[in-house]
Scaffold this active site. Structure first.
Site, PDB file in Angstrom:
ATOM      1  CG  ASP A   6      -1.899  -3.667  -6.500  1.00  0.00           C
ATOM      2  OD1 ASP A   6      -1.019  -3.233  -5.743  1.00  0.00           O
ATOM      3  OD2 ASP A   6      -3.074  -3.244  -6.515  1.00  0.00           O
ATOM      4  CD  GLU A   8      -2.388  -1.098   0.360  1.00  0.00           C
ATOM      5  OE1 GLU A   8      -3.213  -0.364   0.891  1.00  0.00           O
ATOM      6  OE2 GLU A   8      -1.208  -0.771   0.162  1.00  0.00           O
TER       7      GLU A   8
HETATM    8 MG   LIG Z   1      -4.018  -1.675  -5.498  1.00  0.00          MG
END
Ligand SMILES: [Mg+2]
Length: 198
Positions: A6, A8
């Protein structure tokens, strides 16, 4: 083995939280950590931007001023020495560009925004529904094994679809709801979790 990460909350700060701070719009602080329904969340965000007359380029200015999380670039470089890494994100190429440069240009699968003639964000376009999960499923279909790491609700189906899923700095409620995943807090721990069984 392919590593899926992922973006962010794992490698860079939450873009919308930074936009909320810079624009002083508290309403924009809500993220996938708080609202699991992504479409609802995006409609809400785009409504606020329209109301406040914030253009795409205003948000891009905020993002250009952001840096990766401390230690993220070195972690990613170490991970990429050992494995092929693909970043799977629900963000947009129009947002992520400058951050990818700062992270050493890793491969990124995300989505697109469209703007109107005046430069306001008109809509968001997902390549497919459940893009993270579907990407992991497709990569596994090519005969790779996949280890994935994320921090939030929008990562859970990706972590469940991968051969192994790892949580990185998740909120307490996610750890409680999904106790099956190992929880990591430092990049050293995250790297060790990826290297486990290799
Ligand atoms: Mg995230």
């Amino acid at each position: 083995m392919i590593c899926c990460l992922d973006l962010e909350g794992v490698l860079i700060p939450e873009i919308w939280i930074n936009v909320a701070k810079k624009t002083r719009l508290k309403e924009l602080e809500i993220t996938t950590r708080d609202e699991p329904d992504y479409d609802k969340l995006m409609r809400y965000r785009l409504g606020i931007l329209k109301r406040e007359r914030i253009r795409l380029r205003d948000i891009q200015t905020v993002i250009r001023g952001m840096s990766p999380l401390p230690g993220a670039k070195a972690f990613l470089a170490k991970l990429r020495k050992r494995f092929q890494v693909i970043i799977l994100s629900d963000t947009y190429y129009e947002f992520a560009g400058p951050m990818m440069e700062k992270l050493g240009r890793p491969t990124l699968f995300c989505n697109r925004l469209s703007t109107d003639k005046k430069g306001f964000i008109a809509n968001y376009h997902l390549r497919q529904k459940n893009g993270k999960k579907e990407a992991v499923r497709a990569i596994k279909g090519l005969g790779f094994s996949v280890v994935a790491a994320g921090d939030s609700y929008n990562d859970i189906s990706m972590l469940q679809t991968a051969d192994r899923g790892i949580l990185f700095r998740p909120p307490a409620k996610i750890v409680k709801e999904f106790p099956g995943f190992p929880v990591t807090v430092t990049y050293r721990e995250l790297l060790a979790a990826f290297l486990k069984d290799c």
